[in-house]
Design an enzyme around this catalytic site. Structure first.
Site, PDB file in Angstrom:
ATOM      1  N   GLU A 121      56.999 -15.763  16.497  1.00 45.58           N
ATOM      2  CA  GLU A 121      55.757 -15.372  17.160  1.00 45.58           C
ATOM      3  C   GLU A 121      55.264 -16.584  17.928  1.00 45.58           C
ATOM      4  O   GLU A 121      54.987 -17.623  17.336  1.00 45.58           O
ATOM      5  CB  GLU A 121      54.713 -14.952  16.118  1.00 45.58           C
ATOM      6  CG  GLU A 121      55.102 -13.690  15.368  1.00 45.58           C
ATOM      7  CD  GLU A 121      54.195 -13.415  14.177  1.00 45.58           C
ATOM      8  OE1 GLU A 121      53.037 -13.889  14.159  1.00 45.58           O
ATOM      9  OE2 GLU A 121      54.668 -12.748  13.240  1.00 45.58           O
ATOM     10  N   ASP A 127      40.744 -17.116  14.068  1.00 42.93           N
ATOM     11  CA  ASP A 127      41.572 -18.195  13.539  1.00 42.93           C
ATOM     12  C   ASP A 127      40.763 -19.273  12.856  1.00 42.93           C
ATOM     13  O   ASP A 127      39.649 -19.595  13.274  1.00 42.93           O
ATOM     14  CB  ASP A 127      42.389 -18.817  14.674  1.00 42.93           C
ATOM     15  CG  ASP A 127      43.547 -17.923  15.074  1.00 42.93           C
ATOM     16  OD1 ASP A 127      44.411 -17.682  14.216  1.00 42.93           O
ATOM     17  OD2 ASP A 127      43.567 -17.448  16.226  1.00 42.93           O
ATOM     18  N   TYR A 132      51.707  -5.470  10.774  1.00 36.74           N
ATOM     19  CA  TYR A 132      51.324  -6.804  10.293  1.00 36.74           C
ATOM     20  C   TYR A 132      50.239  -6.611   9.229  1.00 36.74           C
ATOM     21  O   TYR A 132      49.155  -6.118   9.526  1.00 36.74           O
ATOM     22  CB  TYR A 132      50.785  -7.598  11.488  1.00 36.74           C
ATOM     23  CG  TYR A 132      50.524  -9.073  11.267  1.00 36.74           C
ATOM     24  CD1 TYR A 132      49.864  -9.561  10.140  1.00 36.74           C
ATOM     25  CD2 TYR A 132      50.919 -10.002  12.228  1.00 36.74           C
ATOM     26  CE1 TYR A 132      49.625 -10.904   9.973  1.00 36.74           C
ATOM     27  CE2 TYR A 132      50.670 -11.368  12.077  1.00 36.74           C
ATOM     28  CZ  TYR A 132      50.022 -11.804  10.951  1.00 36.74           C
ATOM     29  OH  TYR A 132      49.774 -13.151  10.792  1.00 36.74           O
TER      30      TYR A 132
END
Lengths: 273, 396
Positions: A55, A66, A180
Site C-alpha cells: 500500500e 492518522d 480492510y
C-alpha cells in the site's frame, strides 16, 4: 458485482492462490518517505522479505484519520516535494521489476484535485491494482467508483469495530479485492498488542459472519509478528503501516537503515528465526 | 423560491456530504436520528429556548447605529447585537443546542475545536452549566493571540489542549478534535463550532443559529415595518452568517453579503478568502470551497482574526455563492482594524476583529445606498478578547 471483469486482478488472484495456513502480509509506506529516491527500493525490498501486497500512501497535509507517525511521514514527504505524478512514476518503476499487487491509499482531496477520472486512468497505466480512500466511505464513493471500475482498480472499503452487521454486508457488497478491517476505533498507529487483542476477537467473528464475498485483512495497531498471529488469526492476513514507518524513522539516514528495515519486515512476516 | 437544502444525504447543491472514515459513519447516523427527534420534540425545543432566554440572554437587541448612519450619510444602519450574548458572541446558541443533544444521547464527554476561542469558551461554559467533562483543542498560535479566552476556558473547568501541528490554528485544532473523536466515539460528543464538518453538522449548527435571523426579522418589523435591504456578516466557517441569513433566503429582495478575511489581500498568499480564490475540494468531512494547491494539499490561511483564519468554508456558503443568492467579498486585516476603531469611536461598541470585517464593508456599501434603505450588520461578537492584538496594531 465486480466479477464482470473477466480477468482477475493481481489482488484477486493473490487471495485465490493463497496457501490457507499462511497469512497475507500487506505493508504500507508513505510515498516519498523518508526521501523520494528510496520508495521504489523499499517496496522491492519489502517484497523480497515477505510482503505480498504494497500500500503506497499518497501524502496529504491534513490526515485526520492518522496518528502522529503517519502525520509525520506525510509531512516529510510533502516537504521532500512528492507529487501525484511522482507517485505514478514510482509505481511504473516498481512495475518494471515486480508483479506485486500495489494499492494507492490516501485522502480524497488530492485525488479529486488531480481529477478522479484522470487519476484512475493514470493509476491503471502505471500498474496500480487498487485504491483505499478512507474518507470516501460508500456513501460518497460514487465520486470515484465508476472511474475505478472502468480502469480495473479494486476499490477497497473499511469496516470498523463499531460498524453494524448490516453495514458490514454493505461494505462487502461495494468492495472488491478485499475488505480492510480496522482493528480498533481510533487513528492509525502502533499500539500494545494486548490493547488490540482484547477487543478484536468479537469484532472479527462478526466480520467473518457478515463479510463473505471478499477476503479480509486486518490493520491498525499491529507492530510485531506476534501481534499479527493473534489479531489476524481468523482472517486472510494483516496490514502494517505505522510500525514500519517508526522503524525507518529510528535509523534513517544511518548507513544500514534500509537493511534494518528489511530485517524488521522479515521478522514481521516470519517471527524471530 | 422555496429553499429546502440540504438533501437527506447532506448536500447543498454539490457541496456537503459525509467524507469521513468508516468509524464515524455509525456515529453520524446516530446523531442524525437523535437530531431529527429533538427537532420535532416540543420538550427539547422548550428547554433550548428557555436556556437561550434565561441563560444566554436572548433575544439580543437590534441597535440603531445612529452616529455611524450620520457618518456615511446614506442608508440606515442597524447592528444585530450577538456581542450581548452570554460569553460575548453568537457561538453559545449552538454550543447550548448541541450540548442538550449530547445529554439526550447519553454522551458524557464533550470535545470541541476553537480558533478565536469564542466557541471554546461557549462550549466550556455550557459544559460547566451542565456538569460535563470538556476538552478544547486550540492551535498553539491561537492560544498565544487569544490568551484571555484560554484563561477563561480553564477557569470554567475545561482542559485546553495545545495543537502544535501544521499552522497551529483552527484547521489543525479541527484535525486533532476529529482524531480524538474517532478514538473515543463511545462516550464523546464533538461540538463543532461552525457550519462545517460532515452532515448533519452544517445543517444542525445552522438551525441552532437561525434564531439570529428570526429575531432580526421580527425586531426590524417592529422598528421599520419592513424587511431590510441588505444583510452583512463575516464568514470564516460561516456560522453567524448562516444563522443570520437563513431566515431571509426566500425573501428575494433582501440582498445578502458575506465577508471573508482577505488577510494581506486576496491576491497575496497571506489570505483566508476561500470563496474569492479557492476551488472545491474536501476538508474536515465535507465538500466545499478550499484553499489548496495544485496537488490538493491544504494551504495555510492567514488572517489577523483567529476566528476567520481557516482555509475552508461551510458547504452551504459554497452553494449560496454558486447560486449567487449571497455575494461574498474580502476585507483585509488593515480594513478590519480601521473598522474596529471607527465602530468603537462612533457607536461605543468594541467589535471582535472577526465582526469588524463585516463592518468594514460599510465603507464600500454605504455610498451606494439610498437614504431610505436599511442595512443590518450582524455584530457577531465583542472585542475584549482581541485587546492585545488591537493595542499592538495601533501602537505600530
Amino acid at each position: 458485482m465486480n466479477r464482470m471483469i473477466a480477468q482477475q486482478s493481481r489482488i484477486q488472484s493473490l487471495f485465490k492462490n493463497r496457501d490457507s495456513d499462511k497469512k497475507i502480509m500487506s505493508l504500507f509506506i508513505t510515498a516519498g518517505y523518508p526521501d523520494l529516491e528510496s520508495t521504489v527500493d523499499l517496496v522491492l525490498g519489502f517484497e523480497k522479505n515477505g510482503a505480498e501486497i504494497i500500500e503506497i500512501g499518497m501524502p496529504f497535509s491534513d490526515p485526520l484519520a492518522d496518528g502522529p507517525t503517519i502525520q509525520y511521514s506525510n509531512n516529510v514527504a510533502i516537504e521532500n516535494g512528492i507529487t501525484m505524478n511522482k507517485i505514478f512514476e514510482m509505481v511504473s518503476e516498481i512495475r518494471k521489476q515486480s508483479e506485486i499487487p500495489i494499492i494507492l491509499m490516501g485522502y480524497i482531496n488530492p485525488v479529486l484535485r488531480y481529477g478522479a477520472e484522470a487519476f484512475c486512468k493514470k493509476a491503471e497505466e502505471s500498474g496500480v491494482d487498487g485504491l483505499i480512500i478512507p474518507d470516501a466511505p460508500i456513501e460518497e464513493s460514487s465520486i470515484i467508483s465508476d472511474h475505478a471500475k472502468k480502469h480495473k482498480l479494486d476499490l477497497i472499503f473499511l469496516v470498523a469495530p463499531n460498524s453494524t452487521d448490516s453495514r458490514m454486508k454493505q461494505v462487502d457488497e461495494h468492495s472488491s479485492g478485499f475488505v480492510y478491517c480496522v482493528s480498533v476505533t481510533g487513528v492509525t498507529g502502533a499500539r500494545s498488542g494486548e490493547e488490540v487483542a482484547k477487543s478484536v476477537e468479537r469484532f472479527i467473528s462478526r466480520v467473518n459472519q457478515h463479510v463473505t464475498k471478499n477476503p479480509k485483512l486486518v490493520g491498525f495497531g499491529i507492530k510485531s509478528h506476534e501481534d499479527a498471529e493473534i489479531i489476524a488469526k481468523e482472517v486472510d492476513g494483516f496490514i502494517v503501516g505505522s510500525a514500519l514507518i517508526d522503524s525507518i524513522k529510528k535509523d534513517y539516514p544511518n548507513k544500514d537503515w534500509k537493511q534494518n528495515v528489511f530485517s524488521f519486515v522479515k521478522q514481521l512476516k516470519y517471527g524471530n528465526i | 423560491m422555496k429553499y429546502t437544502a440540504p438533501t437527506k444525504q447532506g448536500y447543498f447543491g454539490k457541496y456537503g456530504g459525509k467524507f469521513v472514515p468508516e468509524i464515524l459513519i455509525p456515529v453520524l447516523e446516530e446523531l442524525e436520528i437523535a437530531y431529527e427527534e429533538v427537532q420535532n420534540d416540543p420538550i427539547f425545543q422548550k428547554e433550548y429556548h428557555d436556556l437561550l432566554r434565561e441563560y444566554v440572554g436572548r433575544p439580543t437587541k437590534l441597535t440603531y447605529a445612529n452616529r455611524l448612519t450620520d457618518y456615511y450619510g446614506r442608508g440606515k444602519i442597524y447592528f444585530k447585537r450577538e456581542d450581548l450574548c452570554h460569553t460575548g458572541a453568537h457561538k453559545i446558541n449552538n454550543a447550548i443546542g448541541q450540548l442538550l443533544l449530547a445529554q439526550k444521547m447519553g454522551k458524557t464527554r464533550i470535545i470541541a475545536e476553537t480558533g478565536a476561542g469564542q466557541h471554546g469558551v461557549a462550549t466550556a461554559t455550557a459544559c460547566a452549566k451542565f456538569g460535563f467533562d470538556c476538552v478544547i483543542y486550540m492551535g498553539a498560535e491561537d492560544m498565544e493571540r487569544q490568551k484571555l479566552n484560554v484563561d477563561r476556558m480553564r477557569l470554567l473547568g475545561a482542559e485546553v489542549r495545545s495543537v502544535e501541528s501544521g499552522s497551529q490554528t483552527l484547521k489543525d485544532a479541527t484535525n486533532e478534535a476529529i482524531r480524538d473523536w474517532v478514538t473515543n466515539v463511545e462516550n464523546t460528543f464533538y461540538i463543532i463550532g461552525s457550519v462545517v464538518g460532515p452532515h448533519p453538522y452544517p445543517m444542525m449548527t445552522r438551525n441552532f443559529h437561525r434564531v439570529i435571523g428570526e429575531e432580526t426579522k421580527d425586531q426590524l418589523k417592529d422598528f421599520e415595518g419592513r424587511l431590510p435591504d441588505y444583510l452583512i456578516a463575516c464568514v470564516g466557517g460561516g456560522s453567524n452568517a448562516i444563522g443570520f441569513f437563513y431566515p431571509f433566503i426566500e425573501d428575494e429582495d433582501v440582498k445578502m453579503i458575506g465577508i471573508e478575511a482577505a488577510g494581506l489581500g486576496a491576491e497575496t498568499n497571506q489570505t483566508a478568502a476561500t470563496l474569492t480564490i479557492g476551488t472545491p475540494g474536501v476538508l474536515h468531512g465535507s465538500m466545499s470551497y478550499l484553499l489548496h494547491n495544485d496537488e490538493g494539499q491544504i494551504q495555510l490561511a492567514h488572517s489577523i482574526s483567529a476566528g476567520l483564519d481557516y482555509p475552508g468554508i461551510g458547504p452551504e456558503h459554497s452553494y449560496l455563492h454558486d447560486t449567487k443568492r449571497v455575494h461574498y467579498f474580502g476585507i483585509t486585516d488593515k480594513q478590519a482594524m480601521n473598522a474596529v476603531k471607527l465602530i468603537s469611536e462612533k457607536e461605543g461598541i468594541i467589535p471582535a476583529i472577526e465582526t469588524a470585517h463585516a463592518m468594514a464593508y460599510l465603507e464600500t456599501l454605504m455610498p451606494l445606498t439610498q437614504k431610505d434603505e436599511i442595512v443590518v450588520v450582524n455584530c457577531s461578537g465583542r472585542g475584549d478578547k482581541d485587546m492585545k492584538t488591537i493595542s499592538e496594531w495601533f501602537s505600530k
